[in-house]
Design an enzyme around this catalytic site. Structure first.
Site, mmCIF file in Angstrom:
data_model
loop_
_atom_site.group_PDB
_atom_site.id
_atom_site.type_symbol
_atom_site.label_atom_id
_atom_site.label_comp_id
_atom_site.label_asym_id
_atom_site.label_seq_id
_atom_site.Cartn_x
_atom_site.Cartn_y
_atom_site.Cartn_z
ATOM 1 N N LYS A 12 30.801 -24.383 -28.047
ATOM 2 C CA LYS A 12 29.969 -25.095 -29.035
ATOM 3 C C LYS A 12 29.610 -26.473 -28.490
ATOM 4 C CE LYS A 12 33.364 -28.149 -30.394
ATOM 5 N NZ LYS A 12 33.359 -29.575 -30.065
ATOM 6 N N ASP A 147 38.793 -26.872 -35.500
ATOM 7 C CA ASP A 147 37.541 -26.219 -35.099
ATOM 8 C C ASP A 147 37.632 -24.693 -35.125
ATOM 9 O OD1 ASP A 147 36.672 -28.767 -34.619
ATOM 10 O OD2 ASP A 147 36.538 -28.574 -32.438
HETATM 11 P P1 ATP Z 1 37.748 -29.521 -29.017
HETATM 12 O O1 ATP Z 1 36.294 -29.806 -28.723
HETATM 13 O O2 ATP Z 1 37.979 -28.452 -30.061
HETATM 14 O O3 ATP Z 1 38.594 -30.743 -29.168
HETATM 15 P P2 ATP Z 1 38.070 -29.048 -26.252
HETATM 16 O O4 ATP Z 1 36.896 -28.217 -25.853
HETATM 17 O O5 ATP Z 1 37.984 -30.503 -25.944
HETATM 18 O O6 ATP Z 1 38.358 -28.800 -27.755
HETATM 19 P P3 ATP Z 1 39.850 -27.010 -25.282
HETATM 20 O O7 ATP Z 1 39.269 -26.498 -24.010
HETATM 21 O O8 ATP Z 1 39.702 -26.183 -26.484
HETATM 22 O O9 ATP Z 1 39.327 -28.493 -25.545
HETATM 23 O O10 ATP Z 1 41.395 -27.306 -24.981
HETATM 24 C C1 ATP Z 1 42.118 -28.331 -25.575
HETATM 25 C C2 ATP Z 1 43.587 -28.162 -25.185
HETATM 26 O O11 ATP Z 1 44.075 -26.937 -25.709
HETATM 27 C C3 ATP Z 1 43.811 -28.136 -23.679
HETATM 28 O O12 ATP Z 1 44.556 -29.262 -23.336
HETATM 29 C C4 ATP Z 1 44.581 -26.849 -23.404
HETATM 30 O O13 ATP Z 1 45.755 -27.049 -22.667
HETATM 31 C C5 ATP Z 1 44.935 -26.281 -24.789
HETATM 32 N N1 ATP Z 1 44.659 -24.832 -24.884
HETATM 33 C C6 ATP Z 1 45.418 -23.952 -25.495
HETATM 34 N N2 ATP Z 1 44.886 -22.714 -25.417
HETATM 35 C C7 ATP Z 1 43.738 -22.808 -24.728
HETATM 36 C C8 ATP Z 1 42.753 -21.873 -24.303
HETATM 37 N N3 ATP Z 1 42.844 -20.573 -24.586
HETATM 38 N N4 ATP Z 1 41.698 -22.355 -23.636
HETATM 39 C C9 ATP Z 1 41.594 -23.676 -23.368
HETATM 40 N N5 ATP Z 1 42.511 -24.600 -23.723
HETATM 41 C C10 ATP Z 1 43.580 -24.188 -24.399
#
Ligand code: ATP
Length: 313
Positions: A12, A147
């Site tokens: 997203k 989210d």
């Molecule tokens: P948001 O925008 O919802 O804050 P994001 O895109 O910044 O999320 P994600 O890639 O969803 O970040 O990951 C955030 C944290 O979640 C990472 O530090 C990671 O270690 C942990 N995590 C747990 N499960 C997963 C997964 N399946 N994929 C990615 N990260 C994961």
């Protein structure tokens, strides 16, 4: 064991992200516009559902997800939450092929978790276990992360509260160029920095700002639905609403994000913005062709970039 089940989990972007003053529980009130994008993680489920016998503890599924530690992977947490709620366990393994950058503001972990919730719930029901209502799935999703409920049914939407009160928006696919600075940002750290650098705002002032933004988004959505706008007009109006309160905090932590934003603007995008807590920066373009051209130019300059479109709603 049933045949492997392959599922795609989209990322997203946040087209708008307004952050209010912290509430009593420490969370910030938010108003955001989520748009799912056509860039996906792939999940391969090789699991089966079985009832837990009296006194038997659930055997967690093995999650393999290169780039993310298995401990605390949200896919495992989602399957565990279903097991606790149903008394059925989900045994076997899940492989996650990450195409969405990790900790990048694209919600990949949340999307993977929502995919696991949907698949796990279907498998439990198909094996003769309890059926999960959509309300129950939303509750489990909320507990996994703010989210996650959005990704149960990823369509463009306005979200309020801490991101869990959703209202769909009618929007066509919007052409974007995504740039991925070579760095990660922790959402918690960005919020801490935001608390330090943002000007103080009263709850009433935030509510006024949020209402103006919501009203403008609803009006664009209605105009698109009733065919009062053509795509270039809509894109121009969306560009006027691109805004992210966390941008200054993410620029403070990673100054190259400001350079990425300015670089996109110089190349002629309609508007550019940090997505969520960053570091992904996206540019909204007039067409897919323009988005592709800009992505190729950036790649030639050794900036990691790709063209995608948002998914329509
Ligand atoms: P948001 O925008 O919802 O804050 P994001 O895109 O910044 O999320 P994600 O890639 O969803 O970040 O990951 C955030 C944290 O979640 C990472 O530090 C990671 O270690 C942990 N995590 C747990 N499960 C997963 C997964 N399946 N994929 C990615 N990260 C994961």
């Amino acid at each position: 064991m049933t045949a492997p089940l392959r599922v795609r989990a989209p990322g997203k972007v946040n087209l708008t992200l307004l952050v209010g003053p912290p509430r009593g529980d420490g969370y910030h009130e938010l108003l955001t516009v989520f748009a799912p994008v056509g860039l996906y993680d792939e999940l391969i489920f090789e699991i089966e559902a079985a009832p837990l016998e009296e006194g038997q503890s659930s055997e967690p599924a093995k999650v393999t997800c290169p780039g993310v530690p298995s401990e605390g992977n949200l896919v495992g947490s989602a399957l565990g939450a279903l097991a606790s709620a149903s008394g059925w366990q989900l045994r076997g393994s899940v492989t996650v092929r990450k195409h969405l950058p990790v900790a990048a503001g694209m919600g990949g972990g949340s999307s993977d978790a929502a995919a696991a919730l949907k698949v796990g719930a279907e498998l439990i029901e198909a094996a003769g276990g309890p059926a999960f209502s959509s309300e129950e799935l939303r509750r489990l999703a909320r507990e996994l992360g703010a989210d996650v409920p959005f990704f149960l049914d990823p369509r463009p939407c306005l979200a309020r509260g801490v991101g869990e009160l959703m209202e769909n928006l009618r929007l066509p696919p919007l052409p974007l160029v995504l740039t991925f600075p070579d760095a990660a940002l922790s959402t918690a750290e960005v919020y801490r920095t935001f608390d330090g650098v943002a000007a103080e705002e009263s709850g009433a002032a935030f509510a006024g700002r949020a209402l103006r933004s919501e009203t403008a988004w609803r009006s664009i959505s209605r105009a698109w639905e009733s065919e009062e706008l053509i795509l270039p007009e809509l894109c121009a109006q969306v560009a006027g609403l691109l805004f992210n309160d966390l941008e200054q905090a993410s620029f403070h932590l990673l100054p190259e994000l400001l350079e990425a934003k300015v670089g996109l603007e110089r190349r002629g995008v309609l508007g550019a913005l940090v997505s969520g807590s960053g570091p992904t920066v996206f540019g909204l373009c007039v067409s897919e062709v323009e988005a592709e051209t800009i992505a190729q130019e950036l790649e030639r300059d050794e900036v990691h970039a790709t063209q995608v479109s948002t998914l329509a709603g």
